[in-house]
Design an enzyme around this catalytic site. Structure first.
Site, PDB file in Angstrom:
ATOM      1  N   ASN A   9       0.863  -1.186   0.000  1.00 26.51           N
ATOM      2  CA  ASN A   9       0.000   0.000   0.000  1.00 26.51           C
ATOM      3  C   ASN A   9       0.903   1.241   0.000  1.00 26.51           C
ATOM      4  OD1 ASN A   9      -1.826   2.040   0.519  1.00 26.51           O
ATOM      5  ND2 ASN A   9      -2.347   1.354   2.595  1.00 26.51           N
ATOM      6  N   LYS A  11       0.077   4.264  -0.297  1.00 21.32           N
ATOM      7  CA  LYS A  11      -0.585   5.442   0.281  1.00 21.32           C
ATOM      8  C   LYS A  11      -0.360   6.659  -0.628  1.00 21.32           C
ATOM      9  CE  LYS A  11      -0.218   3.285   4.759  1.00 21.32           C
ATOM     10  NZ  LYS A  11      -0.175   3.384   6.201  1.00 21.32           N
ATOM     11  N   HIS A  95      -9.688   1.286   4.798  1.00 20.50           N
ATOM     12  CA  HIS A  95      -8.403   1.426   5.487  1.00 20.50           C
ATOM     13  C   HIS A  95      -8.607   2.340   6.699  1.00 20.50           C
ATOM     14  CE1 HIS A  95      -4.288   2.587   6.364  1.00 20.50           C
ATOM     15  NE2 HIS A  95      -3.928   1.489   5.738  1.00 20.50           N
ATOM     16  N   GLU A  97      -6.986   4.701   7.810  1.00 23.39           N
ATOM     17  CA  GLU A  97      -6.789   6.135   7.528  1.00 23.39           C
ATOM     18  C   GLU A  97      -8.052   6.728   6.903  1.00 23.39           C
ATOM     19  OE1 GLU A  97      -3.083   5.609   5.431  1.00 23.39           O
ATOM     20  OE2 GLU A  97      -2.178   5.014   7.335  1.00 23.39           O
ATOM     21  N   GLU A 168      -5.469  -4.904  10.527  1.00 29.24           N
ATOM     22  CA  GLU A 168      -4.404  -3.932  10.762  1.00 29.24           C
ATOM     23  C   GLU A 168      -4.682  -3.189  12.074  1.00 29.24           C
ATOM     24  OE1 GLU A 168      -2.422  -2.595   6.869  1.00 29.24           O
ATOM     25  OE2 GLU A 168      -4.322  -1.534   6.971  1.00 29.24           O
ATOM     26  N   GLY A 174       2.465   2.163  10.764  1.00 29.50           N
ATOM     27  CA  GLY A 174       3.452   3.233  10.639  1.00 29.50           C
ATOM     28  C   GLY A 174       4.160   3.574  11.937  1.00 29.50           C
ATOM     29  N   SER A 213       3.277  -2.252  10.264  1.00 30.05           N
ATOM     30  CA  SER A 213       4.731  -2.347  10.448  1.00 30.05           C
ATOM     31  C   SER A 213       5.307  -3.717  10.069  1.00 30.05           C
ATOM     32  CB  SER A 213       5.119  -1.975  11.882  1.00 30.05           C
ATOM     33  OG  SER A 213       4.759  -0.623  12.150  1.00 30.05           O
TER      34      SER A 213
HETATM   35  P1  PGA Z   1       2.690   0.230   7.618  1.00 29.52           P
HETATM   36  O1  PGA Z   1       1.233   0.470   6.984  1.00 29.52           O
HETATM   37  O2  PGA Z   1       3.223  -1.047   7.041  1.00 29.52           O
HETATM   38  O3  PGA Z   1       3.487   1.441   7.220  1.00 29.52           O
HETATM   39  O4  PGA Z   1       2.512   0.117   9.097  1.00 29.52           O
HETATM   40  C1  PGA Z   1       0.338  -0.590   6.746  1.00 29.52           C
HETATM   41  C2  PGA Z   1      -0.941  -0.066   6.162  1.00 29.52           C
HETATM   42  O5  PGA Z   1      -1.410   0.995   6.578  1.00 29.52           O
HETATM   43  O6  PGA Z   1      -1.536  -0.710   5.259  1.00 29.52           O
END
Ligand code: PGA
Length: 257
Positions: A9, A11, A95, A97, A168, A174, A213
């Site tokens: 992803n 983003k 997601h 976010e 997640e 992140g 992560s």
């Molecule tokens: P990350 O993000 O691997 O940077 O933690 C995962 C995601 O949001 O899909």
């Protein structure tokens, strides 16, 4: 035996040159066509670049979001048919976010899942508890609500699973804090049991990816867990070498190494 999938992803990162470089590097690593299935989720503006580089191979790609209507006066939105037109097979829905920054509710997530299926896309539905919910011991309650919200769109027994889930934990996205393999496995088994309540057959088939992560150093241990069917990778998917190592970890798990 379920497949293992590794999804990147991106983003809101990258320009056309980055997309070209990253996609080509993944193809050159020679991981695809061997399993695992590798899927890229670039920003909308980079979809045609990924398509041009990856066309005809076994690398897959998808959109990071879609709107639930098919067309019309919805400035700034994008439909499932538009994603299909750039060769997408998948689309991320819900997601964290989007749920948090853009106030996407469970009802909106269901509408988007239905729209994706209607356009012939496979939705990858993200679920997960926030840090506060985790600390309050409400993980199962939150996941039950999020999973039950999309159950009306789930396929029926006898069919292939028509969607993918990505667990997640928001506190792991992140942050560099990953759920331990045992911790993630326990949650994945719980999520699978929620699906089994509607269809034991689909529960056996549905892919449940872990996200938060994921990196080269923890991917193999996570993917080796019986109910973790791969990973949705954010930050680490932007660096070709790191992402390729994560794909190699999945490959090793598939081959039982
Ligand atoms: P990350 O993000 O691997 O940077 O933690 C995962 C995601 O949001 O899909």
């Amino acid at each position: 035996m379920r497949a293992i999938m590794v999804a990147g992803n991106w983003k809101m990162n990258g320009l056309n040159a980055d997309a070209e470089h990253l996609t080509q590097a993944i193809i050159d690593a020679g991981l695809v066509p061997a399993s695992p299935e590798v899927v890229l989720f670039p920003p909308f503006t980079l979809l045609t670049t990924v398509q041009q580089v990856a066309k005809g191979g076994s690398l897959r790609w998808g959109g990071q979001n879609l709107f639930w209507e098919a067309h019309g006066a919805y400035t700034g939105e994008i439909s499932g048919a538009m994603l299909r037109d750039t060769g997408c097979r998948y689309v991320l829905v819900g997601h964290s976010e989007r749920r948090q920054i853009f106030q996407e509710s469970d009802e909106i997530v269901l509408r988007k899942v239905k729209a994706a299926l209607h356009s012939g896309l496979v939705p990858m539905v993200c679920i997960g508890e926030t840090e506060q919910e985790y600390l309050e011991g409400r993980t199962q309650e939150v996941l039950r609500r999020q999973v039950e919200a999309i159950l009306p769109a789930l396929g029926s027994a006898g069919q292939q699973a028509n969607l993918i889930l990505a667990y997640e934990p928001v506190w792991a996205i992140g942050t560099g804090k990953t759920a331990s393999p045992a911790q993630a496995q326990e949650v994945h088994a719980f999520v699978r049991s929620l699906i089994a309540a509607k269809s034991p057959d689909i529960a056996r088939k549905i892919l449940i990816l872990y996200g938060g992560s994921v990196k080269a150093s923890n991917a193999k241990a996570l993917f080796a867990e019986p109910d973790i069917d791969g990973g949705l990778v954010g930050g680490a998917s932007l660096q070709a070498a790191e992402f390729i190592q994560i794909c190699q970890a999945a490959h090793a798990v598939i081959r039982g190494l």
